[in-house]
Design a protein around this motif. Structure first.
Motif, PDB file in Angstrom:
ATOM      1  N   ALA A 152      67.552  56.916  60.595  1.00 41.57           N
ATOM      2  CA  ALA A 152      66.418  56.980  61.530  1.00 41.57           C
ATOM      3  C   ALA A 152      66.136  58.416  61.934  1.00 41.57           C
ATOM      4  O   ALA A 152      64.973  58.846  62.007  1.00 41.57           O
ATOM      5  N   ALA A 153      67.190  59.194  62.214  1.00 40.12           N
ATOM      6  CA  ALA A 153      67.015  60.599  62.601  1.00 40.12           C
ATOM      7  C   ALA A 153      66.492  61.428  61.435  1.00 40.12           C
ATOM      8  O   ALA A 153      65.620  62.288  61.615  1.00 40.12           O
ATOM      9  N   ILE A 154      67.006  61.157  60.237  1.00 41.44           N
ATOM     10  CA  ILE A 154      66.540  61.893  59.054  1.00 41.44           C
ATOM     11  C   ILE A 154      65.074  61.572  58.776  1.00 41.44           C
ATOM     12  O   ILE A 154      64.290  62.450  58.407  1.00 41.44           O
ATOM     13  N   GLY A 155      64.684  60.304  58.958  1.00 43.38           N
ATOM     14  CA  GLY A 155      63.282  59.914  58.780  1.00 43.38           C
ATOM     15  C   GLY A 155      62.356  60.684  59.713  1.00 43.38           C
ATOM     16  O   GLY A 155      61.288  61.152  59.310  1.00 43.38           O
ATOM     17  N   ILE A 156      62.775  60.834  60.983  1.00 48.24           N
ATOM     18  CA  ILE A 156      61.979  61.595  61.953  1.00 48.24           C
ATOM     19  C   ILE A 156      61.888  63.058  61.536  1.00 48.24           C
ATOM     20  O   ILE A 156      60.815  63.678  61.586  1.00 48.24           O
ATOM     21  N   LEU A 157      63.018  63.631  61.109  1.00 50.79           N
ATOM     22  CA  LEU A 157      63.050  65.031  60.687  1.00 50.79           C
ATOM     23  C   LEU A 157      62.091  65.271  59.517  1.00 50.79           C
ATOM     24  O   LEU A 157      61.244  66.184  59.574  1.00 50.79           O
ATOM     25  N   VAL A 158      62.187  64.465  58.477  1.00 55.30           N
ATOM     26  CA  VAL A 158      61.343  64.657  57.289  1.00 55.30           C
ATOM     27  C   VAL A 158      59.878  64.431  57.638  1.00 55.30           C
ATOM     28  O   VAL A 158      58.993  65.140  57.145  1.00 55.30           O
ATOM     29  N   CYS A 159      59.604  63.462  58.512  1.00 55.35           N
ATOM     30  CA  CYS A 159      58.228  63.199  58.956  1.00 55.35           C
ATOM     31  C   CYS A 159      57.584  64.462  59.512  1.00 55.35           C
ATOM     32  O   CYS A 159      56.488  64.863  59.093  1.00 55.35           O
ATOM     33  N   TYR A 160      58.259  65.129  60.443  1.00 50.34           N
ATOM     34  CA  TYR A 160      57.660  66.297  61.091  1.00 50.34           C
ATOM     35  C   TYR A 160      57.704  67.547  60.215  1.00 50.34           C
ATOM     36  O   TYR A 160      56.853  68.429  60.366  1.00 50.34           O
ATOM     37  N   TRP A 184      71.093  65.999  63.897  1.00 51.53           N
ATOM     38  CA  TRP A 184      69.923  65.824  63.023  1.00 51.53           C
ATOM     39  C   TRP A 184      68.625  65.980  63.818  1.00 51.53           C
ATOM     40  O   TRP A 184      67.685  66.653  63.378  1.00 51.53           O
ATOM     41  N   LEU A 185      68.576  65.354  64.986  1.00 50.43           N
ATOM     42  CA  LEU A 185      67.361  65.434  65.803  1.00 50.43           C
ATOM     43  C   LEU A 185      67.137  66.853  66.328  1.00 50.43           C
ATOM     44  O   LEU A 185      65.996  67.270  66.529  1.00 50.43           O
ATOM     45  N   GLY A 186      68.243  67.584  66.550  1.00 51.95           N
ATOM     46  CA  GLY A 186      68.103  68.977  66.986  1.00 51.95           C
ATOM     47  C   GLY A 186      67.366  69.821  65.958  1.00 51.95           C
ATOM     48  O   GLY A 186      66.534  70.667  66.304  1.00 51.95           O
ATOM     49  N   ILE A 187      67.651  69.591  64.677  1.00 55.72           N
ATOM     50  CA  ILE A 187      66.920  70.302  63.624  1.00 55.72           C
ATOM     51  C   ILE A 187      65.437  69.930  63.669  1.00 55.72           C
ATOM     52  O   ILE A 187      64.559  70.776  63.472  1.00 55.72           O
ATOM     53  N   ALA A 188      65.166  68.653  63.963  1.00 60.26           N
ATOM     54  CA  ALA A 188      63.781  68.182  63.998  1.00 60.26           C
ATOM     55  C   ALA A 188      62.993  68.725  65.183  1.00 60.26           C
ATOM     56  O   ALA A 188      61.757  68.697  65.167  1.00 60.26           O
ATOM     57  N   VAL A 189      63.695  69.222  66.216  1.00 60.60           N
ATOM     58  CA  VAL A 189      63.020  69.731  67.420  1.00 60.60           C
ATOM     59  C   VAL A 189      62.008  70.813  67.064  1.00 60.60           C
ATOM     60  O   VAL A 189      60.865  70.802  67.542  1.00 60.60           O
TER      61      VAL A 189
END
Length: 543
Positions: free
Chosen positions: A426-434, A370-375
């Motif tokens: 938590a990871a999804i929240g970071i992804l959607v935030c950015y 999930w965090l990799g997508i957010a990168v």
């Protein structure tokens, strides 16, 4: 008479800064391991408390001012106003000194009270040992901002490496000497953290002399230009710096609040035992540094890009500013997309190689995926923010970052309580935030900037190359794992995983390099902006 320096490439400076980032990261990794061993769990706690206070005061006193200073210096230099350049530096330096002095007095004068406030009285000595650093960093920021404004990134890069190396040698040396002579844990931790102070002192001394060389190289001499008043320069600095400082504070606060939400919701909303809560949060904390690593290599691009665009705009070169903006976005995509895709498709083996047997295996790979997508989106947010800042729209961060932060915290709060998501929330929240902040930045760039850069042109080719690269990485890992299993008879150990992972990454990188050259996602003009880029372009046959 205008200068042509800002028409030169920003990537040359970014490449120098990126090289420094690599060296500093390696030194940092070497620093943390023996330090953790020397201090142990008991000593690492006061070390961490003192450092967290230092980081907060650092954000307040220096987060936005270096960018503001480099932007104003670049504009004045592009207009051929050396006196203005000099006065901007003096006003900026004095502002840094005052803010740094206030922060120093807070840390030094209230070191015991601050330690008690954080529930760690043993951190008092560490806070005191670290207090001079917050003052010295103010001076460092002024000199770095000045040199960056003149598009000279060497002093910043060298000072970063010197600072990190001194912190390593002096910090570990003092910690080892104090521990071996039987000093208490708080005193040993204070000695360790004094390495940070010593590093900043050495970096400040180097930058003092480096500035003189920069002045001679850039011919900052007396002319007939009339500089603005100190009051007006300070007002401009303040107008640029305050939104950036508040933005950095919001992101820092978001991280703190998210950590608290994760721990409380897992315990009280889901009802997990304390040990399991710590395991899930610990695994999430292990994945976060990997998530932040690619964005560390985008920061040099933004640092170099802001003064480059500002200088071109000061000259009235809108086309040049657009080209640099689009180039910065494209280069960021070329770096961030494959990095994020690699973390996503190879999340499991990456976690296994780095944290073998020390993380929650049920959730570790999913979190990193999930965090990799957010990168990509955190990197895209950084570069689009940089473009807005260079064009003078830094105040927009006061709207976009609180919205993104609220979304991150809100989604974390909601999703963690859902058994289908738990820590993934938590990871999804970071992804959607950015994702949301990036989308808002695109809209703001399109609406605010005349003749804005083309996002579609900058993203399309790197994205197509990345999709092929990601498929190659996934397939290669599976194939190599099968071969390794036949040879070694084991695929679950750290060594066979590392061999398979290294092979998959190597093949994927080669495929990606061929693709970005073949599709002209990486252009000859981009290569010429790099140090020795012309020779490299010939070797790689970049057209």
């Amino acid at each position: 008479m205008t200068h042509s320096r800002h028409n030169r490439n920003y990537l040359h400076g970014a490449a120098i800064l990126a090289a420094a980032v690599v060296i500093v990261r390696v030194i940092g990794a070497v620093y943390r391991i023996p330090m953790a061993i020397i201090l142990g769990d008991e000593g690492n706690s006061p070390f961490a408390v003192a450092h967290s206070i230092y980081q907060f005061l650092l954000i307040v006193s220096t987060a936005g001012l270096p960018v503001a200073l480099s932007k104003m210096v670049a504009s004045a230099d592009a207009m051929g106003r050396p006196r203005q350049v000099r006065r901007v530096f003096v006003v900026g330096r004095n502002t840094f000194v005052i803010l740094g002095a206030v922060s120093f007095l807070i840390m030094a004068g209230l070191h015991r009270q601050l330690a008690d406030l954080f529930g760690s009285p043993s951190a008092a000595y560490g806070i005191l040992a670290l207090s001079p650093a917050v003052f010295l960093v103010g001076l460092i920021s002024a000199y770095r901002g000045y040199c960056q404004g003149l598009s000279d990134m060497v002093p910043t890069s060298v000072s970063q490496v010197l600072e990190a190396f001194a912190r390593l040698v002096i910090g570990i040396g003092l910690a080892w000497i104090l521990a071996s002579r039987g000093f208490s844990v708080p005193i040993t931790a204070a000695g360790a953290i004094f390495g940070v102070t010593a590093g900043t002192g050495i970096a400040a001394a180097y930058l003092f002399f480096a500035k003189r060389r920069v002045d001679r190289r850039h011919h900052v001499a007396d002319t007939l230009d009339t500089p603005d008043s100190n009051r007006r320069i300070f007002q401009n600095l303040k107008d640029i710096a305050i939104p950036l400082t508040l933005g950095s504070s919001i992101l820092s606060l978001m991280t703190i609040v998210n950590n608290a939400v994760i721990l409380r919701r897992l315990q009280f909303a889901v009802g997990l035992p304390y040990a399991e809560t710590q395991s899930l949060h610990g695994t999430f904390s292990m994945a976060l540094p990997l998530f932040h690593l690619p964005s560390a290599f985008v920061i040099p691009i933004t640092v170099a890009l802001i003064p480059a665009i500002s200088g071109l705009l000061a000259q009235g070169d809108q086309l040049g500013a657009k080209k640099n903006s689009e180039s910065g976005i494209r280069i960021t995509c070329l770096l961030a997309l494959p990095a994020g895709a690699g973390l996503t498709v190879l999340a499991g083996p990456i976690m296994d190689v780095i944290y073998y047997g020390r993380f929650n295996a049920e959730y570790g790979a999913g979190l990193l995926a999930w965090l990799g997508i957010a990168v990509f989106f955190i990197c895209f947010f950084q570069v689009t923010n940089c473009v807005l800042q260079a064009y003078g729209f830094q105040r927009y961060t006061l709207y976009t970052l609180p919205i993104g932060g609220a979304i991150s915290v809100g989604l974390t709060w909601l999703l963690i309580a859902d058994p289908r998501f738990l820590i993934y929330g938590a990871a999804i929240g970071i992804l959607v935030c950015y994702v949301v902040i990036s989308a808002m930045n695109v809209v703001l760039v399109k609406r605010s900037i005349p003749d804005p850069p083309s996002f579609l042109r900058a993203v399309t080719r790197p994205l197509l190359c990345t999709l092929v690269m990601a498929a190659t990485a996934w397939a290669s890992y599976g194939l190599i794992s099968g071969v390794v299993a036949n040879v070694l008879g084991d695929v679950s150990g750290r060594l066979p995983i590392a061999i398979s992972l290294t092979g998959a990454i190597g093949i994927a990188m080669l495929v990606y390099l061929v693709l970005i050259i073949a599709t002209r996602a990486l252009t000859k003009e981009d290569m010429h902006m790099l140090p020795k880029g012309e020779k490299l372009a010939k070797v790689l046959r970049v057209r």
